[in-house]
Design an enzyme around this catalytic site. Structure first.
Site, PDB file in Angstrom:
ATOM      1  N   GLY A 141       1.940 -17.095 -19.343  1.00 26.16           N
ATOM      2  CA  GLY A 141       3.267 -17.504 -18.856  1.00 26.16           C
ATOM      3  C   GLY A 141       3.453 -19.003 -18.723  1.00 26.16           C
TER       4      GLY A 141
ATOM      5  N   ASP B 296      -0.113 -28.034 -25.996  1.00 22.91           N
ATOM      6  CA  ASP B 296      -0.415 -26.597 -25.928  1.00 22.91           C
ATOM      7  C   ASP B 296      -1.827 -26.324 -26.448  1.00 22.91           C
ATOM      8  OD1 ASP B 296      -0.131 -23.876 -25.509  1.00 22.91           O
ATOM      9  OD2 ASP B 296       1.000 -23.525 -27.356  1.00 22.91           O
TER      10      ASP B 296
ATOM     11  N   LYS C 138      -7.898 -24.440 -29.780  1.00 24.17           N
ATOM     12  CA  LYS C 138      -6.763 -24.881 -30.594  1.00 24.17           C
ATOM     13  C   LYS C 138      -6.859 -26.347 -30.999  1.00 24.17           C
ATOM     14  CE  LYS C 138      -3.021 -21.950 -28.782  1.00 24.17           C
ATOM     15  NZ  LYS C 138      -1.738 -22.113 -28.039  1.00 24.17           N
TER      16      LYS C 138
END
Ligand code: CA
Length: 714
Positions: free
Chosen positions: A206, A334, A361
């Site tokens: 979230g 992110d 990532k």
């Protein structure tokens, strides 16, 4: 299992802490029955029961390497389909099935749980937690679920709407259910729980919706909450009365100054990976990105904003903090640290080291000393331009100043982007080859600050302008961008810090990995092929067309002396949602045909012939709007709608492609869908709170414009 497993483990002199289950229970608030469960011992000693797959990453070390070797490089060419079962959902399938004594327990989209007889493929039961369709609007990355945990005859599933549900594994009937999230906040659960000594550990997602991340432990027996660890400090900086208070001062020191309560809870969600070392008694959690993305929004005075983008080690009994390592201090891209974490013992510079490996990532392959969190090495495994290197002395990245788009105010075209050089799709480690097999991807992304950002009540809130993703309509540019988006199965040597081989895929988004002692690596790709590769050379030895994009990882197991491979197939996830036509295959959108499939040597089963996706006519609707209204609509679209319906209103194939929608022709129906939520049960809630009626009409005009561009291209 049972007594024999205790004796075996005791004889090996291993796992002293797990062995508490064989003797008297320690002083603990947890039910005695869960302490004395043999499941944990079996997970610790997973290699002694290779016929089962008892925990998400197989063992607690999450190597996803099986000792089974009946299927090997010499015979894998004769692998065939034993059975397949079509699922009743058509969204992304990301689950790792568990196998307990020949029974397959898996999950599918919308957090549904299934049990199959593994040999016959008979569906034994299905459990539907009846997640409200509107929950889809609170999920950044599809309505996926990555699997159940098993413990002592019970299964545990985290549901998209934030419940943790215990099921009787024999019947699928619920035993208990608890709400793990605060009502009214945009938390979701997509990750698989893990169970350690009767404690069911579950996080949530979230951060793209402004939540504050945490991970919690519940008693497997009755669902009592045992502890909670918040991964970022509270807005007021005061103690929560939670396990994370043990690290509150550490966190607060990296969030200087006042925080704006309108700018969310800080993020740092633990939405996927965990692993556990029973000898060290350390639980490792992978912590996600900051919320909102630009640091200036969540921490106006700067700072590293711990534990955003960090790996944190906790005591599983109490949730007490032990150590952390932050990969991306002050993350603005992110760059979650939530990718799969593998524990192994490696000889590095002539010395055996207990390591934790992760390819997050941000594009660097990290090898940490898992006893203390100290960095051993970090080399780029993919194309990286946001940082030149990781400084081994400080453990910090040397960040390219241009990558700080919030400071420069310019667009930063970054590699990796928010889908990462590798996302959640699990990698695998083969101790015999010493190689880690990574589902690698390259998809550049333009980060641009949204200068007037204010959180909207519904949908994603990032703090960046997703309109920067819009490509010009000329063919040459589009083809060049498409060609730059790619992925591979990569074999990485974590000791020598280098790529050994890689196999290119036609698209970026490719599936999770399984390694076996048969010298094989199994992986599915976006074009629908499940393949087996030689673990040493990368030669493709076998493949099978599953007729849908594959993102989930395969597993292997055995029954009555026969080895099987099982996978849940079904295209989906964030890339097809956000990426628009960049997520398409060579022949257009990739279909979702969700199914569970099981393979074995010499099996002769066949899938029914795939029905082609019916061609749809574009609606014949004239543009009614002024350029000004179209521009207003585009801005609104790029603020909210793009996250599911795709850049440029081109669907990646998972949700309806709006450019084909007959509703475009009808203003009133458009308003009742977009404003009033006519299709809320299918995930399309009403966005009246986000947009004025004029903006919603502008979105219609913008999509009509995109529909006309598509018509001219056809
Ligand atoms: Ca994220």
């Amino acid at each position: 299992m049972g007594v024999r497993a205790c004796a075996t483990a005791a004889a090996a002199g291993l796992f002293a802490l797990a062995l508490q289950g064989c003797g008297s229970a320690p002083a603990s608030p947890i039910s005695e029955a869960t302490i004395n469960d043999p499941t944990g011992l079996a997970i610790v000693a997973a290699d002694s029961t290779p016929e089962n797959w008892l925990s998400h990453g197989r063992g607690y070390d999450e190597t996803r390497h099986s000792p089974l070797s009946q299927i090997d490089t010499s015979n894998v060419a004769s692998l065939g389909l034993v059975w397949s079962h079509d699922l009743d959902t058509d969204r992304g399938q990301e689950a790792t099935p568990l196998i307990v004594d020949g029974v397959i327990y898996t999950t599918s989209a919308w957090s549904k749980v299934q049990a199959f007889d593994g040999v016959s493929g008979k569906l034994l039961w299905q459990y539907d937690p009846e997640v409200p369709g509107a929950t889809a609007a609170s999920a950044c990355c599809d309505v996926v679920n990555r699997g159940v945990a098993y413990w002592g005859g019970k299964l545990f599933v985290g549901t998209l709407d934030g419940r943790l549900v215990a099921l009787d594994a024999a019947t699928g009937k619920p035993v208990w259910s608890v709400a793990t999230v605060e009502p009214g906040k945009n938390y979701t659960i997509t990750g698989a729980p893990r169970v350690i000594r009767g404690r069911v550990i579950i996080g949530n997602g979230g951060a793209e919706f402004g939540v504050r991340g945490y991970v919690s432990a519940y008693d497997a027996e009755d669902g009592d909450q045992l502890w909670r660890f918040y991964t970022v400090p509270p807005l007021d900086g005061k103690a929560d009365g939670a396990a994370s208070d043990s690290a509150l001062a550490t966190m607060l020191a990296t969030w200087p100054g006042e925080r704006d309560p309108n700018m969310g809870g800080g993020g740092g969600t633990v939405w996927d990976s965990m692993s556990y070392d029973p000898d060290l008694d350390l639980l490792y959690i992978g912590v996600g990105n900051g919320s909102y993305w630009p640091r200036s929004l969540r921490a106006p005075d700067g700072g590293d904003t711990l534990f955003v983008s960090s790996i944190v080690a906790l005591r599983p009994d109490s949730g007490e903090y032990v150590w952390h390592y932050q990969q991306t201090p002050g993350d603005q891209w992110d760059y979650t640290a939530t990718a799969h974490m593998i524990l192994a013992d490696l000889a590095i510079d002539g010395k055996m080291r207990k390591v934790l490996m992760q390819a997050p990532k941000n594009g660097f392959f990290y090898v940490l000393d898992r006893t203390n969190g100290k960095l051993i090495s970090a080399e780029p495994y993919t194309v990286v331009n946001w940082a030149s290197k990781i400084d081994l002395k400080t453990g910090r990245p040397v960040i390219n100043p241009e990558a700080d788009y919030a400071r420069t105010g310019k667009t930063w075209l970054s590699l990796p982007g928010p889908t990462g050089g590798h996302d959640w799709m699990p990698m695998a480690f083969n101790p015999a080859t010493g190689l880690v097999y990574i589902p690698e991807q390259q998809a550049g992304f333009p980060y641009r600050l949204d200068p007037g950002f204010e959180p909207k009540p519904l949908g994603v809130n990032l703090g960046i302008d997703l309109g920067a993703m819009n490509l010009p309509d000329d063919k040459a540019t589009r083809q060049a961008v498409r060609a730059s988006v790619k992925g591979s199965l990569m074999a990485w040597d974590p000791v020598h810090k280098k790529k050994v081989w890689s196999v290119p895929h036609s698209g970026a988004w490719n599936g999770g990995v399984l390694s076996t002692a048969g010298g094989l690596v199994f992986q599915g790709d976006g074009e629908g092929l499940l393949s087996a590769y030689d673990a040493s050379s990368g030669d493709r030895l076998w493949s099978y067309d599953l007729q849908t994009g594959i993102v989930a990882p395969p597993v292997t197991w055995a029954r009555d002396g026969k080895q099987y491979v099982t996978i849940v197939a079904g295209w989906g996830g964030v890339f097809p949602l956000l990426g628009g036509d960049l997520a398409w295959g060579a022949k257009g959108p990739i279909p979702n045909r969700s199914r569970v499939l099981t393979f074995a040597l010499d099996a002769k089963g066949a899938l029914p012939k795939a029905q082609p996706i019916p061609a749809r006519p574009l609606p014949d609707v004239d543009q009614f709007a002024t350029p000004k209204l179209i521009a207003l609509g585009q801005k609104a679209y790029d603020r909210t709608c793009v996250a599911c319906h795709g850049s440029g209103a081109a669907s990646g194939g998972i949700v309806p492609d709006l450019r084909y929608s007959p509703v475009l022709a009808d203003k009133d129906t458009w308003q009742s869908v977009v404003a009033d939520g006519l299709l809320a049960e299918r995930g399309m809630v009403g966005f009246r709170e986000n947009f004025s009626a004029e903006e919603i009409e502008g979105i219609r005009a913008y999509v009509i414009e995109r529909s006309h561009v598509l018509r001219s291209r056809q």
